[in-house]
Design an enzyme around this catalytic site. Structure first.
Site, mmCIF file in Angstrom:
data_model
loop_
_atom_site.group_PDB
_atom_site.id
_atom_site.type_symbol
_atom_site.label_atom_id
_atom_site.label_comp_id
_atom_site.label_asym_id
_atom_site.label_seq_id
_atom_site.Cartn_x
_atom_site.Cartn_y
_atom_site.Cartn_z
ATOM 1 N NE ARG A 48 -2.179 -0.886 3.704
ATOM 2 C CZ ARG A 48 -2.094 -2.147 4.142
ATOM 3 N NH1 ARG A 48 -0.939 -2.607 4.609
ATOM 4 N NH2 ARG A 48 -3.128 -2.945 4.099
ATOM 5 C CG HIS B 287 -3.519 5.372 11.976
ATOM 6 N ND1 HIS B 287 -4.259 5.245 13.140
ATOM 7 C CD2 HIS B 287 -3.630 6.672 11.599
ATOM 8 C CE1 HIS B 287 -4.810 6.411 13.442
ATOM 9 N NE2 HIS B 287 -4.436 7.298 12.533
ATOM 10 C CB THR B 288 1.964 0.485 12.554
ATOM 11 O OG1 THR B 288 1.110 -0.156 13.497
ATOM 12 C CG2 THR B 288 2.825 1.492 13.285
ATOM 13 C CB CYS B 289 -2.603 -1.915 10.700
ATOM 14 S SG CYS B 289 -2.361 -2.824 12.240
ATOM 15 C CG PHE B 290 -4.574 0.902 7.983
ATOM 16 C CD1 PHE B 290 -5.225 -0.049 7.217
ATOM 17 C CD2 PHE B 290 -4.936 1.045 9.321
ATOM 18 C CE1 PHE B 290 -6.229 -0.832 7.757
ATOM 19 C CE2 PHE B 290 -5.936 0.275 9.876
ATOM 20 C CZ PHE B 290 -6.587 -0.677 9.088
#
Length: 247
Positions: free
Chosen positions: A176, A201-204
């Site tokens: 991403r 927001h590390t996941c994204f």
């Protein structure tokens, strides 16, 4: 290896400054044993813990000690090779330099800002109600800050925003885009953005970036956030929730 180095030095000094009899006396307490990487002491030869090193066996001791340490991880290496071979045919691995293979598997050590910039999106509205873009002052500050930073500091920023310290080797490796977002909490109710830290927001792979008034302030706030946020799951505990409530 400190153990091997210590023993090699001891042997060199002993053979240089002692005759055979002196050597045997001096080395009487040193046995045919070696220290593994985990600190475990093992015998170099059968019964080695009871066999002292002598002038006549000194070369054998050095050979067996060296073999112990250089071969210690052979099985581990073979296991890694078998695992890697399930993804990449091991026959072609010889075409890679070790550094090339490292970069393909782990990402490049050097943070490529040109690559990162090409995979960055800017989203959100500012406190003036206008949409952010690459010409927004604080977005420009961000890239000026990244240019100023050392590679280690850039890696800290990537870790803060993504939970990893390296970028993929090329555009195709990005799952991403990196997203620079608005940080509404930093200006809601007349607040001053300079008083706030960025939010990740590390996941994204997203970074809520306050509209800092200068690149110097952004640099200080970013390093502070990186220094005090070392766990990507740290927002899901009591301390993390209390910190979030303060913003």
């Amino acid at each position: 290896d400190s153990w091997v180095g210590k023993m090699m030095t001891l042997m060199a000094e002993s053979t240089k400054n002692m005759d055979e009899k002196q050597f045997d006396t001096q080395m009487k307490t040193v046995k045919f044993e070696g220290c593994l990487a985990d600190g475990k002491i093992v015998e170099l030869i059968p019964g080695g813990r009871d066999i002292s090193i002598t002038w006549k066996t000194r070369h054998r001791y050095i050979e067996t000690l060296t073999k112990l340490r250089t071969k210690e991880f052979d099985e581990h290496g073979k296991a890694m090779l078998r695992g890697l071979a399930t993804v990449v045919p091991y026959q072609i691995l010889s075409l890679f330099k070790w550094s090339d293979l490292r970069d393909q598997v782990c990402g490049k050590v050097e943070i490529d800002l040109k690559l990162l910039k090409s995979k960055t999106s800017v989203k959100g509205k500012g406190r003036n109600g206008k949409w952010y873009n690459n010409s927004s002052p604080h977005i420009k500050y961000f890239w000026q800050m990244m240019e100023r930073m050392s590679n280690e500091e850039r890696s800290q920023v990537i870790f803060f925003a993504w939970g990893r310290t390296r970028l993929p080797p090329n555009k195709g490796g990005f799952e991403r885009n990196f997203e620079l977002l608005a940080c509404p909490k930093a200006y809601a109710g007349g607040r001053k953005p300079d008083d706030f830290l960025p939010i990740a927001h590390t996941c994204f792979f997203q970074l809520e970036l306050p509209e800092y008034s200068s690149v110097d302030i952004m640099y200080k706030r970013m390093l502070t956030a990186c220094a005090y946020c070392k766990e990507i799951d740290g927002d899901n505990d009591g301390a993390g929730r209390r910190a979030a409530a303060m913003t």
